[in-house]
Scaffold this motif. Structure first.
Motif, PDB file in Angstrom:
ATOM      1  N   GLY A 204       0.818  -1.209   0.000  1.00  7.91           N
ATOM      2  CA  GLY A 204       0.000   0.000   0.000  1.00  7.91           C
ATOM      3  C   GLY A 204       0.848   1.254   0.000  1.00  7.91           C
TER       4      GLY A 204
ATOM      5  N   SER B 179      -4.138  -3.697  -2.523  1.00  8.02           N
ATOM      6  CA  SER B 179      -4.022  -2.245  -2.412  1.00  8.02           C
ATOM      7  C   SER B 179      -3.959  -1.574  -3.773  1.00  8.02           C
ATOM      8  CB  SER B 179      -2.760  -1.889  -1.613  1.00  8.02           C
ATOM      9  OG  SER B 179      -2.789  -2.447  -0.333  1.00  8.02           O
TER      10      SER B 179
ATOM     11  N   ARG C 168      -6.818   0.876  -5.825  1.00  9.29           N
ATOM     12  CA  ARG C 168      -6.475   2.274  -6.109  1.00  9.29           C
ATOM     13  C   ARG C 168      -6.621   2.573  -7.594  1.00  9.29           C
ATOM     14  NH1 ARG C 168      -3.613   6.060  -3.146  1.00  9.29           N
ATOM     15  NH2 ARG C 168      -3.476   6.884  -5.235  1.00  9.29           N
TER      16      ARG C 168
ATOM     17  N   GLY D 108      -3.893   3.667  -0.521  1.00 12.36           N
ATOM     18  CA  GLY D 108      -3.097   2.447  -0.569  1.00 12.36           C
ATOM     19  C   GLY D 108      -2.835   1.891   0.812  1.00 12.36           C
ATOM     20  N   ARG D 109      -2.409   2.754   1.728  1.00  8.60           N
ATOM     21  CA  ARG D 109      -2.128   2.290   3.087  1.00  8.60           C
ATOM     22  C   ARG D 109      -3.411   1.918   3.826  1.00  8.60           C
ATOM     23  NH1 ARG D 109       1.644   7.396   4.020  1.00  8.60           N
ATOM     24  NH2 ARG D 109       0.347   8.008   2.251  1.00  8.60           N
TER      25      ARG D 109
ATOM     26  N   LEU E 176      -6.199   0.783   2.438  1.00  8.13           N
ATOM     27  CA  LEU E 176      -6.627  -0.510   1.908  1.00  8.13           C
ATOM     28  C   LEU E 176      -5.716  -1.634   2.401  1.00  8.13           C
ATOM     29  CD1 LEU E 176      -7.579   0.461  -1.754  1.00  8.13           C
ATOM     30  CD2 LEU E 176      -9.141  -0.429  -0.008  1.00  8.13           C
ATOM     31  N   GLY E 177      -4.420  -1.332   2.564  1.00  7.91           N
ATOM     32  CA  GLY E 177      -3.511  -2.325   3.129  1.00  7.91           C
ATOM     33  C   GLY E 177      -3.886  -2.678   4.556  1.00  7.91           C
TER      34      GLY E 177
END
Length: 407
Positions: free
Chosen positions: A67, A118, A122, A334-335, A337-338
């Motif tokens: 992410g 991730s 995105r 990204g982070r 979703l991670g």
């Protein structure tokens, strides 16, 4: 959105969905290899469940890192690198024969293939406006039942006739082809510049994202119980042949992909993700209660409920991923979703071995009954309503640039 941007958005959706479908076949196809693990490697059901959990453990190791890579360097690089690395790890699993080496390589496959959780999300969110993101993410999230269906149809007969090496080899080919396609054709979505030295605040003030993470995590437990042991239920408890069971489960998973599309379309129509999630979670709990009753009384109702559960247990995945990415915004998605995926996989990493031990000792009825509790918990955990999204519609403007491209 002009015609060129619309065409590009659908191409990016196809690439993201294709990449995640290939990764899903490798990461979540191992439950369909449990009979092969038992026969070829001489493992007990609980020990085979440990091998099933190895890719999930790898996913936990890689999610947040991938992410951060997607947020910093762009979706294309993260997704292509992860898929190609997963292809290499699966090729290694096809070449080795020991249980320990196979487990390590499956962990590495999970760590590499987790980039899709991730990066592909995105890629889709960044190219679609809010009123189309539900259906777009429904298409992207359909990659999981599509990949699972592909695994159900292809891996059991392939492993039966040609061994585990052939099954792992097919997964390697799929991941490699998808990784090359992303590397050649993917384009990162534009995102607005930030002033030099200014960092976007983390979107974790308050409990909105944490409640989404928690609800998604508990919803994954029944999904993995159904996915992990549906083949054994049909062959062992219902007397089906592996080929027939694999074919029917593949069809059920394809239907599950359609359920995700309908859920995404529904959320776009009502302008929110939370209400559809709550209703679908309640429907999942009712379906699993019916499955428990059908298993307890050896009724055909149990078989029908199991096939319905293949679709319902995955119906909310696109909705909560969309809600998380929209709220987190283009610089944190990204982070976020991670973290979202990490919570889900942490919740289920022990499900295959524990559920396998419970089924071996007590049968399917208590396992299905316990699984029915978790959607009820999800209903309680979900936020009361949607929050304002922080990710605007994509549009061409002077301050926008692809991720990872310096100005």
């Amino acid at each position: 959105m002009n015609d060129e941007r619309i065409a590009r958005s659908w191409l990016m959706l196809a690439l993201g969905t294709g990449g995640q479908t290939a990764a899903t076949t490798a990461l979540y196809g191992t439950p369909f290899l449990v009979p092969a693990f038992q026969q070829e490697l001489g493992l007990s059901l609980a020990a085979a469940g440990v091998l099933v959990s190895c890719p999930i453990a790898g996913i936990l190791l890689g999610l947040i890192g991938w992410g951060a890579v997607a947020d910093r360097y762009g979706e294309k690089k993260a997704l292509a690198a992860g898929l190609l690395a997963a292809a290499g790890a699966m090729a290694g699993a096809a070449a080795v024969h020991g249980v320990g080496a196979t487990g390590v390589l499956l962990v590495l496959t999970g760590a590499a293939g987790s980039s899709g959780h991730s990066a592909s999300g995105r890629l889709v969110i960044g190219w679609f406006p809010p009123d189309r993101r539900g259906i777009a993410m429904g298409v992207r999230q359909a990659s999981q039942p599509l990949g699972t269906g592909m695994a159900a149809a292809a891996l059991p007969p392939l492993a039966h006739h040609a061994g585990l090496s052939a099954a792992f080899g097919l997964c390697a080919v799929l991941c490699g082809a998808a990784g090359l396609a992303v590397a050649l054709f993917a384009v990162d979505p534009p995102r607005p510049d930030r002033p030099a030295g200014v960092r976007s605040p983390a979107p974790y003030r308050g409990g909105y994202l944490w409640r989404l993470h928690g609800a998604a995590a508990v919803l994954c437990v029944p999904q993995f119980v159904v996915t992990g042991f549906s083949l054994l239920f049909l062959t062992g408890a219902r007397g089906w042949s592996p080929a027939a069971a694999g074919g029917v489960l593949a069809a059920a998973n394809l239907a599950g992909a359609g359920v995700r599309l309908l859920a995404g379309w529904w959320s776009d129509r009502v302008g929110g993700r939370i209400r559809p999630m709550r209703l679908l979670a309640a429907a999942t709990a009712a379906n699993l209660a019916l499955l428990t009753a059908g298993a307890a009384w050896d009724s055909p109702v149990g078989t029908a409920a199991l096939l319905l559960a293949a679709g319902l247990t995955v119906s909310t995945n696109g909705l909560h991923n969309t809600a998380v990415a929209e709220y987190a915004g283009p610089h944190w998605a990204g982070r976020a979703l991670g973290m979202h995926g990490m919570g889900q996989h942490a919740a289920v990493v022990l499900v295959p071995p524990l559920a396998g031990a419970l089924i071996a000792g007590r049968g399917y009825t208590p396992a299905f009954a316990l699984a029915a509790v978790f959607p009820v918990l999800a209903v309680a955990l979900l936020p009361a309503a949607d929050r304002v999204a922080h990710w605007p519609a994509p549009r061409a403007r002077s301050g926008a640039r692809p991720a990872g491209v310096a100005r």
